[in-house]
Design an enzyme around this catalytic site. Structure first.
Site, PDB file in Angstrom:
ATOM      1  N   PHE A 139      -8.054  -6.297  -1.310  1.00  0.00           N
ATOM      2  CA  PHE A 139      -7.464  -5.167  -0.589  1.00  0.00           C
ATOM      3  C   PHE A 139      -6.079  -4.912  -1.148  1.00  0.00           C
ATOM      4  O   PHE A 139      -5.239  -5.814  -1.159  1.00  0.00           O
ATOM      5  CB  PHE A 139      -7.376  -5.452   0.907  1.00  0.00           C
ATOM      6  N   ASP A 224      -0.945  -9.497  -6.403  1.00  0.00           N
ATOM      7  CA  ASP A 224      -0.652  -8.815  -5.149  1.00  0.00           C
ATOM      8  C   ASP A 224      -0.386  -9.905  -4.119  1.00  0.00           C
ATOM      9  O   ASP A 224      -1.313 -10.541  -3.620  1.00  0.00           O
ATOM     10  CB  ASP A 224      -1.838  -7.924  -4.749  1.00  0.00           C
ATOM     11  N   LYS A 254       4.942  -6.387   3.441  1.00  0.00           N
ATOM     12  CA  LYS A 254       4.750  -7.021   4.750  1.00  0.00           C
ATOM     13  C   LYS A 254       5.942  -7.851   5.255  1.00  0.00           C
ATOM     14  O   LYS A 254       6.837  -7.284   5.857  1.00  0.00           O
ATOM     15  CB  LYS A 254       3.438  -7.823   4.743  1.00  0.00           C
TER      16      LYS A 254
HETATM   17  C1  LIG Z   1      -1.438  -4.885   3.551  1.00  0.00           C
HETATM   18  C2  LIG Z   1      -1.759  -5.059   2.143  1.00  0.00           C
HETATM   19  C3  LIG Z   1      -1.573  -4.012   1.210  1.00  0.00           C
HETATM   20  C4  LIG Z   1      -1.148  -2.629   1.616  1.00  0.00           C
HETATM   21  O1  LIG Z   1       0.082  -2.599   2.249  1.00  0.00           O
HETATM   22  P1  LIG Z   1       0.506  -1.289   3.079  1.00  0.00           P
HETATM   23  O2  LIG Z   1       1.903  -1.575   3.500  1.00  0.00           O
HETATM   24  O3  LIG Z   1      -0.453  -1.175   4.228  1.00  0.00           O
HETATM   25  O4  LIG Z   1       0.391  -0.129   2.183  1.00  0.00           O
HETATM   26  C5  LIG Z   1      -1.822  -4.278  -0.117  1.00  0.00           C
HETATM   27  N1  LIG Z   1      -2.236  -5.491  -0.529  1.00  0.00           N
HETATM   28  C6  LIG Z   1      -2.429  -6.508   0.328  1.00  0.00           C
HETATM   29  C7  LIG Z   1      -2.854  -7.844  -0.183  1.00  0.00           C
HETATM   30  C8  LIG Z   1      -2.219  -6.330   1.694  1.00  0.00           C
HETATM   31  O5  LIG Z   1      -2.454  -7.322   2.542  1.00  0.00           O
END
Ligand SMILES: *Cc1c(COP(=O)(O)O)cnc(C)c1O
Length: 409
Positions: A139, A224, A254
């Protein structure tokens, strides 16, 4: 004069129907506690999906937010922003990064990472290197490029043709990765521990191998760490569990703002070399208010005692949740994840289980592969952890009560 309306107790029709929202709201938060509009006190083990790493209303973050709020919120990136210089410098001191681009969200950090990776090869005279190799179950956010990078069909359907230049392989499959890297590969993009996908981690030795593969083939390695980074796994970054596995580019968000929207794309000077004046930009990204909060948050997240605490809590949860799996083999299938990114793979529907947890005033997140996730604030106390386990046990009991009765039982 229009009459003043109070907030409706039921979800409003005036919000785009993209979220499955529970009719539960909160008025206040403190540490790992959330106080509901229903008068109940909840133990928060999802922390805004790994955002409130320092808990709600952390005194230092509140203080910095108030102070900066009275000084200066926003100017523009056409000016020098001392708060931004300070956070970028701090990040360069505690990570591999030499350059940082600040964003307002995780998805925007991913956008920057993809653009930087492709532009790097273009600047190197290899414009054909555009492919981003990603992994199933990943994700990376909800912008068009991010959903294409994730490759999840549920998020792509109906939004037109899939974008070219994105490849997806089974998560954890090093052989498939070796076979897939070729002359048009720009970068490998992966979450060292998958969040939304259900708390799966890439075997650590694998990351070292991927780093080698990237060096041999001139491919950029992009992590990521938006969810698994910033202390969540007990190291500042999840990839640090592996030896010699530093990335060229990394996205974070986050926990970076502790609840204030801020993200970042970190690069080495080499990997960032294609990103020159005009290549990218953001109106809000890196504004003084976000940067002041981000720096205060980072100063807390790097503290060794906090990381040690995460490791200690992980040991506690692992032990307790294994016990739960043994007592409820009909409900719990597997415990996985790392640090305080814990996945409980269930045999009963995960959405139902989240409701059982809420009935016990415990907030947990869902996840792919029929998991629920525990993503508590990193500052959760041992007492709160034990309370969470008791509430999970009660939830297992409730889930079991709904199972069809077994013949002969
Ligand atoms: C939450 C998340 C995203 C996206 O972040 P947003 O602030 O919602 O755009 C991307 N990669 C990972 C691994 C995430 O957990």
């Amino acid at each position: 004069m229009p009459e003043t309306k109070t907030a409706p107790a039921v979800p409003s029709d005036h919000i785009m129907a993209v979220y499955r929202r529970t009719p539960l709201g909160f008025v206040r938060g403190e540490g790992a506690r959330l106080f509901g509009t229903d008068g109940e006190t909840y133990l928060d083990c999802l922390a805004g999906i790994a955002v409130n790493a320092l808990g709600h209303s952390h005194p230092k973050l509140v203080k910095v937010l108030k102070e900066q709020g009275e000084k200066l919120w926003h100017v523009s990136n056409i000016f020098t922003i001392p708060e931004q210089e300070a956070l970028a410098t701090f990040l360069s001191q505690v990570t591999f990064a030499e350059e940082t681009f600040f964003t307002n969200s995780g998805a925007e950090a991913i956008e920057c990472a993809i653009k930087a990776a492709r532009k790097y090869h273009w600047a190197n005279g290899q414009p054909e290197r555009v492919d981003i190799i990603g992994f199933e179950g990943s994700f990376h956010g909800r912008t068009l490029a991010a959903v294409n990078a994730s490759g999840n069909q549920d998020y792509l359907e109906g939004f037109g043709p899939p974008m070219p230049g994105f490849v997806h392989l089974p998560y954890g499959d090093l052989d498939a990765l070796r076979a897939a890297v070729g002359p048009t590969t720009a970068a490998i993009l992966l979450e060292p521990v998958q969040g939304e996908g259900g708390a799966r981690s890439w075997p650590v030795e694998g990351l070292t191998e991927i780093r080698k593969l990237c060096d041999e083939t001139g491919t950029l390695l992009v992590y990521d760490e938006i969810q698994c980074g910033l202390g969540r796994t007990g190291k500042l970054f999840a990839y640090e569990w592996a030896e010699n596995a530093e990335p060229d580019i990394m996205t974070i968000a986050k926990a970076l703002g502790g609840g204030f929207p801020v993200g970042a794309c970190l690069t080495t000077a080499k990997a960032g070399k294609g990103m020159t004046v005009g290549s990218h930009g953001s109106t809000y990204g890196g504004n003084p208010l976000a940067m002041a909060v981000g720096l205060a948050s980072m100063e807390e997240l790097v503290k060794p005692e906090l990381l040690d605490h995460v490791v200690q809590l992980n040991g506690y949860f692992n032990q307790q949740l294994s016990g739960l799996r043994e007592r409820y083999p009909d409900v719990v299938e597997e415990i996985r994840g790392k640090g305080l990114l814990i996945g409980i793979k269930l045999k009963t529907p995960n959405r139902e289980f989240m409701q059982h947890a809420r009935d016990n005033q415990l907030l947990i997140a869902g996840g792919g592969d029929n998991c629920v996730r525990l993503l508590p604030p990193l500052v959760l106390t041992v007492e709160e952890a034990s309370e969470a386990v008791a509430k999970l046990e009660a939830s297992c009991e409730a889930a079991r009560a709904l199972l069809p009765e077994k013949t002969g039982a």
